[in-house]
Design a protein around this motif. Structure first.
Motif, PDB file in Angstrom:
ATOM      1  N   PRO A 142      -2.086  10.298  10.059  1.00  0.00           N
ATOM      2  CA  PRO A 142      -1.951   9.036   9.341  1.00  0.00           C
ATOM      3  C   PRO A 142      -2.556   9.036   7.968  1.00  0.00           C
ATOM      4  O   PRO A 142      -2.222   8.208   7.145  1.00  0.00           O
ATOM      5  N   SER A 143      -3.478   9.946   7.672  1.00  0.00           N
ATOM      6  CA  SER A 143      -4.163   9.877   6.383  1.00  0.00           C
ATOM      7  C   SER A 143      -3.513  10.727   5.327  1.00  0.00           C
ATOM      8  O   SER A 143      -3.775  10.550   4.141  1.00  0.00           O
ATOM      9  N   HIS A 144      -2.673  11.708   5.716  1.00  0.00           N
ATOM     10  CA  HIS A 144      -1.976  12.586   4.771  1.00  0.00           C
ATOM     11  C   HIS A 144      -2.957  13.282   3.838  1.00  0.00           C
ATOM     12  O   HIS A 144      -2.724  13.396   2.655  1.00  0.00           O
ATOM     13  N   HIS A 172       1.460   8.993  -6.198  1.00  0.00           N
ATOM     14  CA  HIS A 172       1.225  10.296  -5.567  1.00  0.00           C
ATOM     15  C   HIS A 172      -0.229  10.430  -5.107  1.00  0.00           C
ATOM     16  O   HIS A 172      -0.903  11.436  -5.370  1.00  0.00           O
ATOM     17  N   ILE A 173      -0.702   9.394  -4.409  1.00  0.00           N
ATOM     18  CA  ILE A 173      -2.049   9.421  -3.851  1.00  0.00           C
ATOM     19  C   ILE A 173      -1.953   9.037  -2.381  1.00  0.00           C
ATOM     20  O   ILE A 173      -0.889   8.651  -1.887  1.00  0.00           O
ATOM     21  N   THR A 174      -3.073   9.134  -1.664  1.00  0.00           N
ATOM     22  CA  THR A 174      -3.097   8.745  -0.259  1.00  0.00           C
ATOM     23  C   THR A 174      -3.684   7.353  -0.130  1.00  0.00           C
ATOM     24  O   THR A 174      -4.318   6.829  -1.052  1.00  0.00           O
ATOM     25  N   LEU A 211       0.817  -1.218   0.000  1.00  0.00           N
ATOM     26  CA  LEU A 211       0.000   0.000   0.000  1.00  0.00           C
ATOM     27  C   LEU A 211       0.850   1.269   0.000  1.00  0.00           C
ATOM     28  O   LEU A 211       0.643   2.164  -0.822  1.00  0.00           O
ATOM     29  N   PRO A 212       1.856   1.403   0.879  1.00  0.00           N
ATOM     30  CA  PRO A 212       2.711   2.597   0.799  1.00  0.00           C
ATOM     31  C   PRO A 212       3.440   2.726  -0.534  1.00  0.00           C
ATOM     32  O   PRO A 212       3.658   3.842  -1.019  1.00  0.00           O
ATOM     33  N   SER A 235      -6.245   8.920 -14.374  1.00  0.00           N
ATOM     34  CA  SER A 235      -5.299   9.603 -15.267  1.00  0.00           C
ATOM     35  C   SER A 235      -4.137  10.208 -14.485  1.00  0.00           C
ATOM     36  O   SER A 235      -2.964  10.097 -14.873  1.00  0.00           O
ATOM     37  N   LYS A 236      -4.458  10.843 -13.367  1.00  0.00           N
ATOM     38  CA  LYS A 236      -3.422  11.419 -12.505  1.00  0.00           C
ATOM     39  C   LYS A 236      -2.494  10.319 -11.990  1.00  0.00           C
ATOM     40  O   LYS A 236      -1.267  10.479 -11.957  1.00  0.00           O
ATOM     41  N   PHE A 237      -3.076   9.170 -11.614  1.00  0.00           N
ATOM     42  CA  PHE A 237      -2.294   8.062 -11.081  1.00  0.00           C
ATOM     43  C   PHE A 237      -1.350   7.511 -12.144  1.00  0.00           C
ATOM     44  O   PHE A 237      -0.158   7.289 -11.888  1.00  0.00           O
TER      45      PHE A 237
END
Length: 577
Positions: free
Chosen positions: A574-576, A482-484, A474-475, A508-510
């Motif tokens: 923790p959620s950023h 560049h997502i949470t 997951l990390p 698309s961003k991902f």
């Protein structure tokens, strides 16, 4: 042999510093069979070896009256691998030999060389220095070794590891053959044996490893975390232990700089030590730790060697040491002179097996524990706060006057609550570490959460056979895309492939972010999947990429460890979000 049998001035100096009886290594080097002989000594860090070699060379330095023999040229030379260790040795010898009238000169890189030459020209009985600076003074004619009676090589194995062989040989070749050579080394690799054979004569071997303290005064603990949670783990460990002084070890200057800035921003009183700091900056940092103006030191291995802080009770290995030997050198900064200390290793999930093998090979007992939770830290805070506020204090007239005024305007309960609040406000807030425990079953079952009704499936070329685990997968997804973590839906791990969901609005961003971050990091491929994986256990997996030799610790494991927090999400929450 006891201290009472030493010359009176040395015995008095030891008694004034609280030394009642010699440690194992100190007793061994002053025993009758060791007097006058070359020595090869193996002793644990923190076993009192500086005082040991100081005592060992007293027959060569003191006259029959117990005072230093008159000389213009030095009679003793101590060589240490780093500036910090050389300065530490000088401080020890100053109080030990000060009453005898000895003059001690220190010659280390980063200090004023002209001032050092003036000290040498004035006359020094004992010279302490680093190999490079000593060789420089020797070649310039400022250091005269013709009257040398004793040479000590402190942490000789480390000096050879750091590339000082040529400097050491140049210095030893320039010393008289009649000198005593005392070689102190924690380990005895082949280069040390060769050095001893060339420069020593019928040396007596002394080993007190395991006799002084072994690992007995250091409690080893290890915690496993996601690479993105390493900074949070550091913060919670510092807050849970609230050590009087703590040292955090990093692998590089950049990581020292980054972690130090993070801790200062979070409200910790911290200093940094690395190769980029001048000697003056290092001295100020160490003095701040001794004065308790700072309580946390972030350092690289080289910068921290030789640091001796009596109040240091916590060592945190933020980045794993390269081997068990480095682990013991780092951890040996605490648990010294009979005091207890704690050493904690922060282990990324995918590196646990390797760390377990290293600890087992070194026969270091370790307790695997969880990172202290925010609630556990708050409970510790409550107990420490109650203890501190109930402790007896001396109250002067001004304090009493202020107390009377407060009682006249507020109730005792209000005053006590305000006092508690003031104490708690000065403490940095603990962190909630990201935990996949509550959501892992949800992801594995493929259940949709709100906002995941319209998703795009992606896949990675790793699976259970490559030790894929949501705790580090997951990390990795978050960092590459560049997502949470809240923007990742179900995760299905198959034998050789892992599939996961991303909301269509973010797809698309991902994809664009993955294309940028994949450059130079080809160990794991992420690509869009044409269809969702079959229900069950991640069916539809294709053959493993990268062949059968993919590292067992998980793909990219060395890279995650080398940069544990440079690419991690922001340190707030923790959620950023």
């Amino acid at each position: 042999m006891s201290f009472a049998e030493l010359p009176a001035l040395l015995a008095e100096a030891l008694a004034a510093r609280g030394y009642a009886a010699p440690t194992a290594v100190q007793a061994a080097v002053i025993a009758p069979e060791a007097v006058g002989r070359d020595l090869i000594v193996s002793a644990q860090t923190g076993s009192g070896k500086t005082v040991a070699f100081g005592l060992a060379m007293h027959p060569e330095l003191l006259g029959e009256d117990g005072k230093i023999a008159p000389t213009r040229e030095p009679h003793a030379l101590i060589i240490a691998p780093t500036r910090e260790l050389a300065l530490q040795v000088s401080r020890e010898l100053i109080w030990l030999y000060g009453p005898t009238g000895a003059r001690i000169a220190t010659c280390v890189g980063g200090m004023d060389a002209a001032k050092e030459r003036r000290q040498l020209n004035y006359g020094a009985h004992i010279v302490v220095g680093t190999p490079g600076r000593l060789r420089d003074h020797l070649e310039r004619g400022a250091l005269d070794l013709t009257a040398l009676r004793a040479v000590v090589l402190d942490e000789a194995d480390e000096m050879l590891d750091m590339g000082f062989r040529d400097d050491l040989e140049a210095i030893l070749d320039g010393a008289p053959d009649t000198r005593r050579t005392l070689l102190f080394s924690a380990t005895m690799p082949k280069p040390i044996v060769a050095l001893a054979k060339r420069y020593q004569n019928d040396a007596l071997r002394i080993s007190t490893v395991g006799e002084d303290r072994g690992h007995g005064d250091i409690s080893y603990q290890a915690v496993t975390v996601s690479p993105s949670d390493i900074e949070h783990a550091v913060i919670n460990l510092l807050r849970f232990h609230e050590a009087e002084t703590a040292i955090l070890f990093c692998a590089t200057r950049d990581n020292v700089r980054h972690l130090h800035a993070t801790l200062v921003e979070r409200g910790f009183s911290a200093v940094a030590l690395s190769g980029e700091h001048s000697q003056n900056e290092r001295n100020h940092a160490l003095q701040a730790l001794r004065d308790q103006r700072a309580r946390v030191c972030v350092a690289t291995d080289v910068a921290a060697r030789g640091i001796d802080l009596p109040t240091l009770t916590l060592v945190v290995h933020v980045e794993l040491p390269r081997d068990a030997e480095t682990l013991q050198h780092r951890s040996g900064r605490t648990g010294r002179a009979g005091k207890k200390g704690t050493a904690v290793l922060i282990v990324p999930y995918q590196r646990r097996r390797r760390v377990e093998m290293m600890l087992k090979g070194a026969r270091i007992p370790v307790e695997w524990v969880d990172v202290p939770s925010a609630e556990a830290i708050r409970e510790q805070d409550r107990e420490r706060l109650i203890t501190a506020l109930l402790a007896p204090v001396e109250i002067d007239e001004e304090d009493a006057a202020i107390a009377e005024r407060l009682l006249a305007e507020r109730s005792p309960a209000d005053i006590a609550a305000a006092l508690v609040r003031a104490h708690r406000a000065a403490l940095p807030a603990p962190e909630e570490l990201s935990s996949q425990g509550d959501r892992r079953e949800e992801r594995q079952a493929g259940q949709h959460r709100p906002g995941f009704d319209d998703v795009v499936w992606f896949r990675m070329d790793i699976g259970r056979r490559q030790n894929a685990d949501p705790r580090w997968v997951l990390p990795l997804i978050c960092r590459r895309g560049h997502i949470t973590k809240n923007e990742v839906g179900a995760i299905r791990i198959g034998p050789n492939e892992t599939s996961f969901q991303i909301p269509r609005a973010l797809a698309s961003k991902f994809i664009a972010a993955v294309a940028r971050t994949t450059e130079g990091e080809e160990d794991v491929r992420i690509e869009q999947s044409d269809a969702p994986p079959a229900q069950g256990q991640g069916q539809g997996a294709r053959p493993q990429r990268g062949g059968p030799n993919r590292p067992a610790g998980g793909p990219g494991a060395p890279r995650h460890q080398a940069k544990p927090y440079r690419k991690a999400p922001p340190a707030r929450g923790p959620s950023h979000r």
